[in-house]
Design a protein around this motif. Structure first.
Motif, mmCIF file in Angstrom:
data_model
loop_
_atom_site.group_PDB
_atom_site.id
_atom_site.type_symbol
_atom_site.label_atom_id
_atom_site.label_comp_id
_atom_site.label_asym_id
_atom_site.label_seq_id
_atom_site.Cartn_x
_atom_site.Cartn_y
_atom_site.Cartn_z
ATOM 1 N N THR A 165 -11.355 32.959 -9.124
ATOM 2 C CA THR A 165 -12.027 33.016 -7.826
ATOM 3 C C THR A 165 -12.646 34.391 -7.599
ATOM 4 O O THR A 165 -13.774 34.511 -7.098
ATOM 5 N N MET A 168 -15.779 34.585 -9.492
ATOM 6 C CA MET A 168 -16.861 33.887 -8.808
ATOM 7 C C MET A 168 -17.532 34.811 -7.786
ATOM 8 O O MET A 168 -18.763 34.826 -7.660
ATOM 9 N N GLY A 187 -15.726 22.080 -3.320
ATOM 10 C CA GLY A 187 -17.058 21.543 -3.527
ATOM 11 C C GLY A 187 -17.080 20.034 -3.653
ATOM 12 O O GLY A 187 -16.058 19.355 -3.615
ATOM 13 N N PHE A 191 -13.994 20.993 -8.201
ATOM 14 C CA PHE A 191 -13.670 21.812 -9.360
ATOM 15 C C PHE A 191 -12.660 22.885 -8.985
ATOM 16 O O PHE A 191 -12.674 23.397 -7.857
ATOM 17 N N PRO A 193 -11.635 26.896 -9.743
ATOM 18 C CA PRO A 193 -12.504 28.040 -10.049
ATOM 19 C C PRO A 193 -12.793 28.227 -11.532
ATOM 20 O O PRO A 193 -13.934 28.515 -11.913
ATOM 21 N N TYR A 196 -15.373 25.735 -12.547
ATOM 22 C CA TYR A 196 -16.695 26.135 -12.059
ATOM 23 C C TYR A 196 -17.308 27.171 -12.988
ATOM 24 O O TYR A 196 -18.480 27.050 -13.375
ATOM 25 N N ALA A 200 -20.113 24.628 -14.327
ATOM 26 C CA ALA A 200 -21.055 24.427 -13.219
ATOM 27 C C ALA A 200 -22.477 24.730 -13.686
ATOM 28 O O ALA A 200 -22.712 25.685 -14.430
ATOM 29 N N ILE A 211 -22.460 23.694 -5.860
ATOM 30 C CA ILE A 211 -21.768 22.404 -5.824
ATOM 31 C C ILE A 211 -21.135 22.138 -4.454
ATOM 32 O O ILE A 211 -20.398 21.176 -4.293
ATOM 33 N N TRP A 212 -21.452 22.985 -3.471
ATOM 34 C CA TRP A 212 -20.906 22.829 -2.132
ATOM 35 C C TRP A 212 -21.783 21.955 -1.249
ATOM 36 O O TRP A 212 -21.273 21.288 -0.351
ATOM 37 N N THR A 218 -24.499 19.381 -8.149
ATOM 38 C CA THR A 218 -23.209 18.697 -8.288
ATOM 39 C C THR A 218 -23.236 17.709 -9.446
ATOM 40 O O THR A 218 -22.341 17.698 -10.307
ATOM 41 N N SER A 221 -23.462 19.349 -12.815
ATOM 42 C CA SER A 221 -22.187 19.992 -13.165
ATOM 43 C C SER A 221 -21.152 18.970 -13.609
ATOM 44 O O SER A 221 -20.397 19.202 -14.558
ATOM 45 N N TYR A 225 -19.417 18.749 -17.276
ATOM 46 C CA TYR A 225 -17.965 18.652 -17.467
ATOM 47 C C TYR A 225 -17.648 17.554 -18.487
ATOM 48 O O TYR A 225 -16.849 17.747 -19.406
#
Length: 340
Positions: A165, A168, A187, A191, A193, A196, A200, A211-212, A218, A221, A225
């Motif tokens: 985090t 980030m 998000g 995810f 952190p 992400y 992401a 992605i929020w 989104t 991402s 994944y």
């Protein structure tokens, strides 16, 4: 006299609680000083540590929620899948999924061409995780993750996520955007952190993996994944099948179990080709034609006589997202319903 004793007991209890709270607060601040050293060693900027760590306080609520989690259990009772499916693959979620699918169709098609991940699978994950963004959590992520790491029950999980985090924030993610579930997922795709940071993607070309609030980022991402987890283009996740009466299930006992969430995988049979399953009378409910060389495993989530499913390696990619058979089955079924 009884009232006096009762009052004394209440007062002592309050004093003990206040003392424990003070100890937690003091220990938490000492832990932050320790973790700062490890964060700096991993490249976190001192300016980020100076801006974030002084704002954090111990949050007993997230510890309470974590301690309510089942963890390891000796129970062998397994609830039925049918009620879970009804709750998670319901008409409202299918309808909203079809609307999201239609609204994002051009971008979805582009992402599928690039990654091989089906459009409807991306949408189903989005729908399953946050009902297409309608709820994402409001816990402060740095505070929650630092508290859970300090508490220690699952420090090996939460401390790396706390440091992720901070990374980030180093990358420019605004501090006030870091809200999510009590356990650190956030998000539209929920995810962690570290996830992400790893997968992401910017889906709309503005240079930000948002992605929020951005559906295109989104979906890109989520697809990334799945690529990272080994999705095989052109293969279904699985499908419902009919198992003939008198089928000998004793020959299907798994020979080995996965070390990761073994209770999930112990419900799967041995792997066989779809041709071998068909030769034993296990055939798709909808009569679809499938590549007979694909390997698949059988699950009967509600036992013999109820709906069974053959699952491919792509099903295990969904399990990588959330290691629960009922979660993975409902994602696949939701995806199928959205695409119809």
């Amino acid at each position: 006299m009884r009232l006096a004793k009762a009052g004394l007991a209440v007062m002592l209890s309050l004093m003990a609680g206040a003392s424990a709270s003070a100890q937690d607060a003091e220990g938490f601040q000492a832990y932050l000083r320790e973790v700062a050293v490890r964060a700096r060693a991993q490249g976190v900027q001192q300016s980020t540590l100076d801006a974030v760590l002084p704002t954090l306080t111990y949050n007993p609520r997230v510890v309470e929620l974590d301690q309510q989690q089942p963890g390891s259990s000796n129970t062998t009772t397994v609830s039925r899948f049918a009620p879970y499916r009804i709750r998670h693959v319901d008409a409202a979620r299918i309808s909203r999924g079809r609307a999201a699918y239609a609204a994002q169709r051009p971008k979805l098609a582009s992402i599928e061409r690039q990654t091989g991940v089906p459009e409807e699978i991306m949408v189903a994950i989005w729908g399953h995780e946050t009902n297409y963004g309608s709820y994402t959590g409001d816990f402060d992520l740095p505070r929650s993750l630092a508290t859970l790491a300090y508490e220690g029950r699952r420090r090996s999980l939460f401390e790396p996520e706390f440091i992720a985090t901070l990374k980030m924030i180093d990358r420019g993610v605004p501090r006030d955007r870091l809200k999510g579930s009590w356990a650190g997922a956030f998000g539209y795709p929920q995810f962690l952190p570290s996830i992400y940071l790893r997968v992401a993607r910017d889906g709309d070309g503005d240079g930000i993996a948002n992605i929020w609030s951005n559906p295109e980022d989104t979906l890109a991402s989520i697809a990334n994944y799945f690529v990272d987890a080994g999705w095989r283009p052109g293969q279904p996740w699985g499908f419902a099948v009919r198992v003939p009466a008198g089928f000998d299930r004793s020959i299907l006992t798994p020979k080995s179990l996965s070390p990761r969430c073994p209770r999930v995988f112990e419900r799967h049979s041995q792997w066989r080709t779809l041709a071998e399953w068909q030769a034993q009378g296990v055939v798709p409910n909808d009569g679809r034609q499938v590549d007979p060389t694909i390997q698949a495993t059988l699950i009967e989530p509600d036992g013999p006589g109820e709906t069974a499913y053959l699952l491919t390696g792509n099903y295990r990619v969904i399990l990588d997202y959330n290691c629960s058979n009922y979660y993975a089955l409902s994602v696949g079924l939701l995806a199928d319903a959205i695409a119809r």
